[in-house]
Design a protein around this motif. Structure first.
Motif, short mmCIF file in Angstrom:
data_model
loop_
_atom_site.label_atom_id
_atom_site.label_comp_id
_atom_site.label_asym_id
_atom_site.label_seq_id
_atom_site.Cartn_x
_atom_site.Cartn_y
_atom_site.Cartn_z
N LEU A 61 0.82 -1.20 0.00
CA LEU A 61 0.00 0.00 0.00
C LEU A 61 0.86 1.26 0.00
O LEU A 61 0.53 2.24 -0.68
CB LEU A 61 -0.93 0.00 1.21
N ASP A 62 1.95 1.23 0.75
CA ASP A 62 2.85 2.39 0.77
C ASP A 62 3.48 2.62 -0.60
O ASP A 62 3.64 3.76 -1.04
CB ASP A 62 3.93 2.20 1.83
N ASP A 63 3.86 1.53 -1.27
CA ASP A 63 4.43 1.65 -2.61
C ASP A 63 3.39 2.23 -3.58
O ASP A 63 3.71 3.08 -4.42
CB ASP A 63 4.91 0.29 -3.11
N ALA A 64 2.14 1.73 -3.47
CA ALA A 64 1.08 2.23 -4.34
C ALA A 64 0.80 3.70 -4.06
O ALA A 64 0.56 4.50 -4.98
CB ALA A 64 -0.20 1.41 -4.14
N LEU A 65 0.85 4.09 -2.79
CA LEU A 65 0.62 5.49 -2.42
C LEU A 65 1.75 6.37 -2.93
O LEU A 65 1.52 7.50 -3.41
CB LEU A 65 0.50 5.61 -0.90
N ALA A 66 2.98 5.87 -2.84
CA ALA A 66 4.12 6.64 -3.34
C ALA A 66 4.03 6.81 -4.86
O ALA A 66 4.32 7.90 -5.39
CB ALA A 66 5.43 5.93 -2.97
N HIS A 73 -1.11 11.55 -9.16
CA HIS A 73 -1.66 12.82 -8.66
C HIS A 73 -1.33 14.01 -9.57
O HIS A 73 -2.24 14.80 -9.89
CB HIS A 73 -1.17 13.08 -7.24
N PRO A 74 -0.08 14.17 -10.01
CA PRO A 74 0.21 15.29 -10.92
C PRO A 74 -0.59 15.21 -12.22
O PRO A 74 -1.04 16.24 -12.74
CB PRO A 74 1.72 15.15 -11.20
N ARG A 75 -0.80 14.01 -12.74
CA ARG A 75 -1.57 13.86 -13.98
C ARG A 75 -3.05 14.19 -13.73
O ARG A 75 -3.70 14.79 -14.60
CB ARG A 75 -1.44 12.43 -14.50
N LEU A 76 -3.57 13.79 -12.57
CA LEU A 76 -4.95 14.10 -12.25
C LEU A 76 -5.16 15.60 -12.05
O LEU A 76 -6.18 16.16 -12.46
CB LEU A 76 -5.39 13.34 -10.98
N ARG A 77 -4.19 16.25 -11.43
CA ARG A 77 -4.29 17.70 -11.28
C ARG A 77 -4.22 18.39 -12.64
O ARG A 77 -4.95 19.35 -12.92
CB ARG A 77 -3.16 18.22 -10.38
N PRO A 325 -7.63 6.06 6.45
CA PRO A 325 -7.69 7.32 5.67
C PRO A 325 -6.40 7.64 4.93
O PRO A 325 -6.45 8.32 3.89
CB PRO A 325 -7.98 8.36 6.77
N ARG A 326 -5.27 7.16 5.43
CA ARG A 326 -3.99 7.43 4.75
C ARG A 326 -4.01 6.93 3.31
O ARG A 326 -3.41 7.55 2.42
CB ARG A 326 -2.87 6.75 5.54
N TYR A 327 -4.72 5.82 3.07
CA TYR A 327 -4.69 5.20 1.74
C TYR A 327 -5.91 5.59 0.89
O TYR A 327 -6.14 4.98 -0.16
CB TYR A 327 -4.63 3.68 1.88
N GLN A 328 -6.67 6.59 1.32
CA GLN A 328 -7.86 7.00 0.58
C GLN A 328 -7.57 7.33 -0.89
O GLN A 328 -8.36 6.95 -1.77
CB GLN A 328 -8.51 8.19 1.29
N PRO A 329 -6.46 8.01 -1.22
CA PRO A 329 -6.23 8.35 -2.64
C PRO A 329 -6.08 7.13 -3.56
O PRO A 329 -6.32 7.25 -4.76
CB PRO A 329 -4.91 9.16 -2.59
N ILE A 330 -5.70 5.98 -3.01
CA ILE A 330 -5.44 4.83 -3.88
C ILE A 330 -6.51 3.77 -3.76
O ILE A 330 -6.34 2.65 -4.24
CB ILE A 330 -4.06 4.21 -3.59
N THR A 331 -7.62 4.10 -3.09
CA THR A 331 -8.69 3.12 -2.93
C THR A 331 -9.89 3.47 -3.80
O THR A 331 -10.13 4.63 -4.11
CB THR A 331 -9.14 3.02 -1.47
#
Length: 398
Positions: A61-66, A73-77, A325-331
């Protein structure tokens, strides 16, 4: 029994009896393991397996979040900004008199509304004043009113789901504009309450009956066992603290080793980590006492109960880890209380690059001298896409 980890208690003496790995007990010649010892071994193995799974899942999960933070995230922004530019370029044609067909103007409004919805989905709101005004124009409704209605509808649906399960829940504190992290924390709390209520419902499903003498005796034994378990944790800690305390060691090398072990002991005691406390205790028994027979079945029964609780806690921690909640962006939501992790993030990054390039090109073409021809092509593509969706749904019963 010997530990594979470094132990202050280990020596170089070779033993004729077989040794075990970790905490696992081994039988001696002509003396098979008792039932309590077998249960102890199974629980210890289960805890070590769960810890390994938890470590691997956390790393995944940490690797996926990184990866998300660095690549997605930059592409989504970037996509959010490009979408705003595209919707503004499209909106410039809403008053274009060259777009004479009523159907074309209607389709254009649908396309603009669709793009605004995409911005709302990505950012959770519409912060730009001109986009809010555009929203009201194509929807005939102010964005603030729409946002309140959407939130109220979602709140009622969630409360209805919980109500059907016999759980009362108040979501009035959820308001428009709340951060994704706050919403994710609220969702995690809701899931926790759901499980808690389900457990309470399970326990109270049977009507209360007068307790038998056997039941009362069993409850009394459980109460005494609980008190003994608490004393056991404290006694193990105090016992080992006496022999591991670095202030009592004169040798500098052993003093440094004891400082590490004492820190490990203190953390294990604070976290009620019976597995680590037992490992340290059994190493001490192995080295100082040389007699594992001190671990009687009565003592193992207490240890086993505590290890069972630790197994349950680790299983729950492993199950709930993706919901943190820490992993919310990748779920990605999977039902009302479940989530799945974004699959194949590199492929998603490539897809985002393609979509972003397409939006950038469309915006540029709309703002060029051939903008009207580009617009007509976009509208035609949108109509074909909508017809295809209707065709795909034709055989579904509703």
């Amino acid at each position: 029994m010997a530990s594979e980890q470094f132990s202050l208690f280990e020596d170089s003496t070779r033993r004729s009896e077989p040794e075990s790995a970790g905490l696992t007990l081994v039988s001696r010649r002509g003396r098979p393991l008792t039932k309590a010892q077998q249960i102890f071994n199974r629980l210890v193995t289960r805890i070590e397996s769960l810890r390994l799974k938890l470590e691997r899942e956390t790393r995944r999960l940490d690797d996926a979040l990184a990866y998300y933070g660095e690549h997605l995230h930059p592409r989504l922004r970037r996509q959010a900004e490009l979408r705003k530019g595209l919707v503004r370029a499209l909106a410039a044609f809403l008053d274009d008199k060259r777009l004479k067909a009523k159907s074309a103007r209607s389709t254009l409004r649908q396309v603009v509304a669709n793009q605004l919805q995409g911005i709302f989905f990505e950012e959770g709101s519409l912060s730009d004043a001109d986009l809010r005004a555009l929203f009201e124009r194509v929807h005939g409704q102010g964005f603030e009113e729409f946002e309140r209605e959407e939130m109220e509808e979602a709140r009622q649906q969630i409360e209805s789901v919980f109500g059907d399960l016999g759980i009362e829940i108040d979501l009035t504190d959820i308001k428009p504009g709340m951060s994704e992290e706050t919403l994710a924390a609220k969702a995690a709390e809701m899931a926790r309450r759901f499980r808690q209520n389900a457990e309470e419902e399970r326990q109270s499903s049977s009507p209360p009956r007068r307790k038998t003498q056997r039941q009362m005796e069993k409850e009394e034994r459980q109460r005494l066992a609980e008190e003994l378990r608490k004393k056991t944790v404290a006694s193990i800690y105090k016992q080992l603290a006496r022999v591991l305390h670095p202030d009592l060691e004169l040798d500098s090398t052993r003093k440094a080793q004891k400082e590490v072990l004492m820190q490990e002991l203190t953390v294990a005691y604070r976290n009620n980590d019976m597995h680590t406390l037992l490992r340290l205790e059994m190493e001490w028994i192995q080295r100082e006492e040389g007699d594992l027979e001190r671990l009687t079945d009565e003592k193992l029964a207490i240890y086993n109960q505590m290890l069972k609780e630790q197994v349950q806690n680790l299983e729950q921690e492993l199950h709930e880890l993706p919901c943190h909640p820490r992993y919310q962006p990748i779920t990605v939501p999977d039902g009302p209380f479940g989530v799945t992790i974004r699959a194949n993030a590199p492929a998603e990054a490539r897809e985002l690059d393609e979509v972003n390039a397409s939006m950038e090109a469309s915006t540029r073409d709309l703002q060029s001298g051939s903008g009207l021809e580009t617009l007509k092509a976009i509208l035609q593509s949108y109509r074909e896409e909508q017809r295809a969706k209707k065709w795909e749904l034709r055989d579904y019963p509703f």
